[in-house]
Design a protein around this motif. Structure first.
Motif: not given
Length: 64
Positions: A34, A50-51
């Protein structure tokens, strides 16, 4: 109430895909799976989004 119920249903339905994608990222490009990005929201409040990490590690440093 409508938003909360359908959000929970959406999270439950997509959770298996999130787990699979995180394992794929870990296998093919290592840790971390992440990426945390600071963003500016309403009233100029900063929050962290958050990706899944899709770029290589240290991508900003490799561009220069």
């Amino acid at each position: 109430m409508f938003d909360i119920v359908f959000s929970l249903i959406g999270i439950i339905l997509t959770l298996p895909f999130f787990i699979i994608f995180s394992f794929l990222v870990l296998i093919f490009s290592g840790r971390p799976a992440f990426y945390a990005s600071k963003r500016v929201g309403k009233d100029k409040r900063i929050f962290i989004a958050y990706k899944f990490r899709t770029l290589v590690k240290n991508a900003k440093e490799l561009q220069e």
